[in-house]
Write a protein that holds these residues in place. Structure first.
Motif, PDB file in Angstrom:
ATOM      1  N   UNK A  95       0.807  -1.217   0.000  1.00  0.00           N
ATOM      2  CA  UNK A  95       0.000   0.000   0.000  1.00  0.00           C
ATOM      3  C   UNK A  95       0.840   1.266   0.000  1.00  0.00           C
ATOM      4  N   UNK A  96       1.886   1.277  -0.813  1.00  0.00           N
ATOM      5  CA  UNK A  96       2.806   2.415  -0.835  1.00  0.00           C
ATOM      6  C   UNK A  96       2.102   3.684  -1.305  1.00  0.00           C
ATOM      7  N   UNK A  97       2.430   4.789  -0.669  1.00  0.00           N
ATOM      8  CA  UNK A  97       1.895   6.079  -1.075  1.00  0.00           C
ATOM      9  C   UNK A  97       2.655   6.585  -2.300  1.00  0.00           C
ATOM     10  N   UNK A  98       1.968   7.276  -3.221  1.00  0.00           N
ATOM     11  CA  UNK A  98       2.641   7.785  -4.428  1.00  0.00           C
ATOM     12  C   UNK A  98       3.844   8.646  -4.077  1.00  0.00           C
ATOM     13  N   UNK A  99       4.955   8.395  -4.758  1.00  0.00           N
ATOM     14  CA  UNK A  99       6.154   9.192  -4.551  1.00  0.00           C
ATOM     15  C   UNK A  99       6.983   8.814  -3.347  1.00  0.00           C
ATOM     16  N   UNK A 100       6.561   7.780  -2.589  1.00  0.00           N
ATOM     17  CA  UNK A 100       7.318   7.385  -1.401  1.00  0.00           C
ATOM     18  C   UNK A 100       8.044   6.075  -1.664  1.00  0.00           C
ATOM     19  N   UNK A 101       8.990   5.751  -0.786  1.00  0.00           N
ATOM     20  CA  UNK A 101       9.677   4.470  -0.880  1.00  0.00           C
ATOM     21  C   UNK A 101       8.690   3.331  -0.648  1.00  0.00           C
ATOM     22  N   UNK A 102       8.946   2.195  -1.314  1.00  0.00           N
ATOM     23  CA  UNK A 102       8.073   1.044  -1.137  1.00  0.00           C
ATOM     24  C   UNK A 102       8.331   0.376   0.208  1.00  0.00           C
ATOM     25  N   UNK A 103       9.601   0.254   0.586  1.00  0.00           N
ATOM     26  CA  UNK A 103      10.002  -0.249   1.892  1.00  0.00           C
ATOM     27  C   UNK A 103      10.971   0.755   2.505  1.00  0.00           C
ATOM     28  N   UNK A 104      11.091   0.719   3.803  1.00  0.00           N
ATOM     29  CA  UNK A 104      11.982   1.649   4.515  1.00  0.00           C
ATOM     30  C   UNK A 104      11.612   3.106   4.241  1.00  0.00           C
ATOM     31  N   UNK A 105      10.284   3.358   4.169  1.00  0.00           N
ATOM     32  CA  UNK A 105       9.825   4.730   3.921  1.00  0.00           C
ATOM     33  C   UNK A 105      10.092   5.637   5.117  1.00  0.00           C
ATOM     34  N   UNK A 106      10.054   5.062   6.330  1.00  0.00           N
ATOM     35  CA  UNK A 106      10.317   5.845   7.540  1.00  0.00           C
ATOM     36  C   UNK A 106      11.815   5.845   7.781  1.00  0.00           C
ATOM     37  N   UNK A 107      12.441   6.998   7.652  1.00  0.00           N
ATOM     38  CA  UNK A 107      13.888   7.023   7.800  1.00  0.00           C
ATOM     39  C   UNK A 107      14.424   8.386   8.160  1.00  0.00           C
ATOM     40  N   UNK A 108      15.690   8.412   8.575  1.00  0.00           N
ATOM     41  CA  UNK A 108      16.361   9.639   8.997  1.00  0.00           C
ATOM     42  C   UNK A 108      17.769   9.649   8.421  1.00  0.00           C
ATOM     43  N   UNK A 109      18.147  10.738   7.770  1.00  0.00           N
ATOM     44  CA  UNK A 109      19.497  10.902   7.219  1.00  0.00           C
ATOM     45  C   UNK A 109      20.448  11.368   8.309  1.00  0.00           C
ATOM     46  N   UNK A 110      21.657  10.860   8.269  1.00  0.00           N
ATOM     47  CA  UNK A 110      22.694  11.279   9.213  1.00  0.00           C
ATOM     48  C   UNK A 110      23.984  11.532   8.443  1.00  0.00           C
ATOM     49  N   UNK A 111      24.791  12.423   8.976  1.00  0.00           N
ATOM     50  CA  UNK A 111      26.060  12.741   8.306  1.00  0.00           C
ATOM     51  C   UNK A 111      27.022  13.340   9.310  1.00  0.00           C
ATOM     52  N   UNK A 112      27.938  14.189   8.785  1.00  0.00           N
ATOM     53  CA  UNK A 112      29.046  14.696   9.574  1.00  0.00           C
ATOM     54  C   UNK A 112      29.787  13.518  10.180  1.00  0.00           C
ATOM     55  N   UNK A 113      29.831  12.434   9.417  1.00  0.00           N
ATOM     56  CA  UNK A 113      30.450  11.220   9.915  1.00  0.00           C
ATOM     57  C   UNK A 113      31.672  10.843   9.119  1.00  0.00           C
ATOM     58  N   UNK A 114      32.448   9.935   9.683  1.00  0.00           N
ATOM     59  CA  UNK A 114      33.637   9.418   9.004  1.00  0.00           C
ATOM     60  C   UNK A 114      33.744   7.924   9.252  1.00  0.00           C
ATOM     61  N   UNK A 115      34.414   7.256   8.332  1.00  0.00           N
ATOM     62  CA  UNK A 115      34.791   5.872   8.533  1.00  0.00           C
ATOM     63  C   UNK A 115      36.299   5.782   8.403  1.00  0.00           C
ATOM     64  N   UNK A 116      36.919   5.036   9.319  1.00  0.00           N
ATOM     65  CA  UNK A 116      38.363   4.839   9.248  1.00  0.00           C
ATOM     66  C   UNK A 116      38.675   3.393   9.571  1.00  0.00           C
ATOM     67  N   UNK A 117      39.375   2.737   8.644  1.00  0.00           N
ATOM     68  CA  UNK A 117      39.722   1.334   8.832  1.00  0.00           C
ATOM     69  C   UNK A 117      40.748   1.163   9.936  1.00  0.00           C
ATOM     70  N   UNK A 118      40.682   0.028  10.622  1.00  0.00           N
ATOM     71  CA  UNK A 118      41.680  -0.328  11.616  1.00  0.00           C
ATOM     72  C   UNK A 118      42.920  -0.907  10.930  1.00  0.00           C
ATOM     73  N   UNK A 119      44.008  -1.005  11.663  1.00  0.00           N
ATOM     74  CA  UNK A 119      45.299  -1.326  11.048  1.00  0.00           C
ATOM     75  C   UNK A 119      45.333  -2.689  10.367  1.00  0.00           C
ATOM     76  N   UNK A 120      44.589  -3.675  10.859  1.00  0.00           N
ATOM     77  CA  UNK A 120      44.645  -5.002  10.268  1.00  0.00           C
ATOM     78  C   UNK A 120      43.750  -5.209   9.068  1.00  0.00           C
ATOM     79  N   UNK A 121      42.857  -4.234   8.764  1.00  0.00           N
ATOM     80  CA  UNK A 121      41.890  -4.436   7.688  1.00  0.00           C
ATOM     81  C   UNK A 121      42.561  -4.545   6.327  1.00  0.00           C
ATOM     82  N   UNK A 122      43.647  -3.790   6.122  1.00  0.00           N
ATOM     83  CA  UNK A 122      44.318  -3.809   4.837  1.00  0.00           C
ATOM     84  C   UNK A 122      44.927  -5.148   4.492  1.00  0.00           C
ATOM     85  N   UNK A 123      45.193  -5.981   5.492  1.00  0.00           N
ATOM     86  CA  UNK A 123      45.730  -7.312   5.214  1.00  0.00           C
ATOM     87  C   UNK A 123      44.656  -8.241   4.651  1.00  0.00           C
TER      88      UNK A 123
END
Length: 275
Positions: free
Chosen positions: A17-45
């Protein structure tokens, strides 16, 4: 049901029963940012992918609930998701789409639509206390390729700094309808650790509906920091795609992953056309 992506998207829209113009699943959501990802030392191996270089990478993410439209209650979302786009050097990126449930419930897109139309998976008796206090699982296996061209398949998981006890659905229903989004306001900044979970001898590697043996062989790969909530995504909305992977990570081999990529494109086209 036809395997045509447009037919499947239309069938899913009718099933939920999706509403027109909305996502079919995961319609309720929140965007987040100002974030970073940094790998740990062993990940490159484990993998030569740029995401594991150890550089700080800019991140845009979206927390969401699987079920229910924009005006539903968060207690009824059943499963939650965390979609993350990590920006890599040279204009490249990697998308990681993860769910709170450790496995998926359908092996094909057609099966997913049929189940949601006729026999939706039961809603769990409990509900999340918030977006930040639970794990998120990739459900698909990623091929991590090292410098010697060796490959280890692993599911990728986000683990929070600490898990939060889950309330019953009845308790969660007494909270504001958007209490999951509200939990971010007081919970940020927050941090998740990315783990590679390797299969045991009897585990079925390329079946996202198959549970792997516990407790599991896990290796931490990196840390994700999330800084603030966004009303809208910064710049163009990311078109999250489970097959958007850098060199050093092999494409997912299971059928649901391939179908999700095609299905997402068809669903976005429908949404942007107002369907």
């Amino acid at each position: 049901m036809s395997d045509d992506p447009d037919d499947l998207v239309g069938g899913l829209a009718a099933a939920v029963g999706a509403e027109p113009g909305s996502r079919l699943l995961h319609a309720r959501g929140t965007w987040v940012a100002a974030g970073t990802f940094r790998a740990l030392s062993g990940a490159g191996a484990l993998s030569t992918a740029a995401v594991f270089s150890g550089r700080r990478l800019a991140v845009t993410g979206r927390f969401s609930g699987a079920r229910g439209g924009p005006r539903a209650h968060d207690a009824g979302t059943a499963d939650q998701g965390l979609a993350v786009r990590m920006t890599l050097p040279g204009g490249h990126s990697m998308d990681l789409i993860a769910l709170a449930q450790p496995v998926f419930f359908a092996r094909t897109a057609a099966e997913l639509v049929h189940l949601l139309a006729t026999a939706p998976p039961p809603t769990p008796p409990d509900a999340p206390a918030g977006y930040l206090g639970q794990c998120y699982h990739s459900v698909h296996a990623f091929g991590l390729v090292n410098a010697d061209n060796g490959t280890r398949w692993a599911r990728l998981e986000w683990h929070p700094e600490r898990e939060t006890p889950r309330p019953t659905r009845e308790e969660a229903n007494t909270l504001p309808p958007d209490y999951l989004a509200g939990s971010l306001t007081g919970g940020l900044p927050a941090r998740f650790t990315l783990h590679a979970r390797f299969p045991a001898g009897g585990d079925t590697v390329h079946d996202p509906t198959a549970r792997w043996a516990e407790p599991g062989d896990r290796t931490p790969l990196g840390e994700l920091g999330i800084g603030r909530v966004l009303a809208v995504p910064p710049g163009p909305e990311p078109d999250f795609d489970p097959l958007n992977l850098p060199h050093g990570i092999l494409p997912l081999r299971d059928r649901p992953a391939r179908e999700r990529s095609t299905f997402y494109r068809a669903a976005r086209a429908r949404r942007r056309a107002g369907g």
